[in-house]
Design an enzyme around this catalytic site. Structure first.
Site, PDB file in Angstrom:
ATOM      1  CB  CYS A   1     -16.877   2.741 -29.350  1.00  0.00           C
ATOM      2  SG  CYS A   1     -16.117   2.782 -30.971  1.00  0.00           S
TER       3      CYS A   1
ATOM      4  N   GLY B   1       0.762  -1.243   0.000  1.00  0.00           N
ATOM      5  CA  GLY B   1       0.000   0.000   0.000  1.00  0.00           C
ATOM      6  C   GLY B   1       0.792   1.292   0.000  1.00  0.00           C
TER       7      GLY B   1
ATOM      8  CE1 TYR C   1      -2.319  -3.540  -8.563  1.00  0.00           C
ATOM      9  CE2 TYR C   1      -1.197  -1.529  -7.936  1.00  0.00           C
ATOM     10  CZ  TYR C   1      -1.599  -2.817  -7.643  1.00  0.00           C
ATOM     11  OH  TYR C   1      -1.267  -3.370  -6.438  1.00  0.00           O
TER      12      TYR C   1
HETATM   13  C1  LIG Z   1      -2.896  -5.300  -3.927  1.00  0.00           C
HETATM   14  C2  LIG Z   1      -2.315  -5.870  -2.721  1.00  0.00           C
HETATM   15  C3  LIG Z   1      -1.034  -5.500  -2.321  1.00  0.00           C
HETATM   16  C4  LIG Z   1      -0.222  -4.458  -3.027  1.00  0.00           C
HETATM   17  O1  LIG Z   1      -0.758  -3.184  -2.961  1.00  0.00           O
HETATM   18  P1  LIG Z   1       0.102  -1.932  -3.438  1.00  0.00           P
HETATM   19  O2  LIG Z   1      -0.742  -0.774  -3.143  1.00  0.00           O
HETATM   20  O3  LIG Z   1       0.358  -2.100  -4.888  1.00  0.00           O
HETATM   21  O4  LIG Z   1       1.367  -1.942  -2.644  1.00  0.00           O
HETATM   22  C5  LIG Z   1      -0.506  -6.109  -1.201  1.00  0.00           C
HETATM   23  N1  LIG Z   1      -1.200  -7.036  -0.493  1.00  0.00           N
HETATM   24  C6  LIG Z   1      -2.437  -7.409  -0.860  1.00  0.00           C
HETATM   25  C7  LIG Z   1      -3.141  -8.434  -0.055  1.00  0.00           C
HETATM   26  C8  LIG Z   1      -3.042  -6.832  -1.960  1.00  0.00           C
HETATM   27  O5  LIG Z   1      -4.280  -7.187  -2.295  1.00  0.00           O
END
Ligand SMILES: *Cc1c(COP(=O)(O)O)cnc(C)c1O
Length: 430
Positions: free
Chosen positions: A356, A238, A385
């Site tokens: 479209c 995150g 992503y």
């Molecule tokens: C998506 C996800 C991540 C990675 O998230 P980022 O924001 O890209 O770092 C880590 N752990 C889990 C369980 C996720 O679903």
């Protein structure tokens, strides 16, 4: 850092002119910097040095084999969400024993496959899943290492589609229920209660939600570990990145937007969390995705037409939402710059793709330098992503991908052939 900068008016990735790559490989084209991948991994790894830790790259953010290989060579493990992702790790030369397996809907086949590859841990999202893992492990004669995902009910303060750690989300098990779940899990056969996991959301640019969540969950980890003999605690991923004006901020201030808004640095993250985590005496797992790959990639796209209407200046490009869906899906901002630096007044423009759908846009009312047909633009911070969410919508082929390393570059995914789009389909006899 990010490795995209103008050299003599030409946008480069490391020491390679992007115009040369666009010329050679065509557009739309994803370009990744190996130096940025390495730099971000190393910065995080070093910041966490006071802890026994394992970085498990969340490969759903970018699962190109060469990206996995680059990170595997640095020692990375992998946060996977399907048997397909575990197979990718193996195909890229990574170690399945450093893989964790997350996701709310693991099938019996996927569980059996992961067990046979001796993965590090299952991150379990429900009690029904615990029972299923126990059943499959018993059937094939394996002990399944598991961690339950706790939902700490902390609002990460990010976009609704990437908030995962509140009770309105489908992820994990409520904080208050966790101890009961572990007590019942301890009675199921062929499970090894190896740790606890959490992940509160994505693109967090403030350390506060992480601090709140770890502060709340660490005592629970200590209690459960005393009972069940844990090896690890995973704090999830995150960590956010800069999307706005990353290029203008330059290399030295890669963590800062032009407006001076500071996003999370590995050092700030570590300074805040290490003192909370160190006393647990456990291995700490991290699951960063975007932080490792986001700034490492750009999407190159050619201007097909300029279309002026009464209200708008549309810049119609050859990339579309099937190549990069983030603006349509998450209202995301990507900085857009021409490969050839342009001086002069900007024009308020909408950058749109050929699909479209009204949702097929990359920017709205964006001040851009005056560009024309044939100019190539770069959408920055597109390494996470981006291509992984690509689709064949409108029967558009998946874009090619190139990895740059210093003065070298290599195609790491060929552009899909048009006929390959329907190679698994057939017409019927009636
Ligand atoms: C998506 C996800 C991540 C990675 O998230 P980022 O924001 O890209 O770092 C880590 N752990 C889990 C369980 C996720 O679903």
């Amino acid at each position: 850092m990010h490795s995209f900068r103008y050299v003599k008016g030409q946008l480069h990735c490391e020491n390679v002119a992007l115009a040369d790559l666009a010329q050679k490989h065509g557009t739309p084209l994803y370009v990744y910097s190996q130096a940025t991948l390495t730099d971000h991994y190393t910065k995080l790894d070093q910041a966490l040095a006071p802890l026994d830790h394992l970085i498990c790259f969340a490969m759903k953010s970018n699962s190109n084999l060469a990206v996995i290989q680059t990170l595997a060579n640095l020692g990375s493990g992998f946060d996977t969400v399907s048997a397909g992702e575990i197979q990718r790790v193996i195909a890229a030369g990574g170690d399945p024993r450093k893989c964790v397996f997350a996701g709310v809907g693991k099938t019996e086949e996927e569980i059996a496959y992961a067990l046979r590859q001796d993965i590090y841990s299952f991150n379990v999202e429900s009690e029904a899943e615990l029972k299923r893992i126990s059943k499959v492990a018993t059937r094939i004669g394996k002990i399944a290492p598991i961690a339950v995902r706790v939902n700490p009910n902390i609002d990460a303060g990010t976009h609704a589609k990437i908030t995962t750690g509140t009770y309105a989300n489908k992820f994990g098990i409520a904080f208050e229920e966790i101890e009961g779940v572990y007590a019942r899990a301890a009675k199921l056969p062929n499970l090894r209660l190896r740790g606890l996991q959490m992940h509160i959301g994505s693109q967090l640019t403030d350390v506060k939600p992480f601090q709140l969540a770890v502060t709340k969950v660490a005592p629970l980890v200590a209690r459960l570990s005393a009972k069940h003999g844990f090896d690890f605690f995973s704090v999830g991923g995150g960590i956010g990145i800069v999307y706005q004006d990353a290029l203008a901020s330059g290399d030295a201030k890669w963590w800062q937007s032009k407006a001076g808004k500071r996003v999370l640095t590995p050092q700030l993250y570590a300074n805040t969390l290490v003192p909370l985590l160190k006393p647990l005496g456990l291995k700490i797992l991290l699951e960063p995705g975007r932080f490792l790959t986001g700034n490492a990639g750009a999407l190159l796209t050619r201007v097909e037409f300029i279309k002026k209407t009464g209200k708008k200046n549309f810049v119609i490009v050859d990339a579309a939402m099937n190549d990069l869906i983030r603006p349509a899906f998450y209202d995301s901002f990507h900085e857009i710059v021409p490969l050839k630096k342009k001086a002069g007044a900007t024009v308020s423009s909408d950058v749109v793709g050929p699909i479209c759908e009204s949702g097929d846009y990359f920017a709205k009312d964006r001040p851009l330098p005056k560009v024309g047909e044939g100019d190539v633009l770069a959408l920055l911070s597109a390494g996470a992503y981006g291509s992984v969410m690509g689709s064949n919508y409108n029967s558009r082929a998946l874009a090619a991908e190139v990895l740059v390393n210093g003065t070298q570059s290599a195609v790491v995914r060929r552009r899909q052939e048009i006929a390959a789009i329907w190679e698994n389909e057939q017409t019927v006899s009636w």
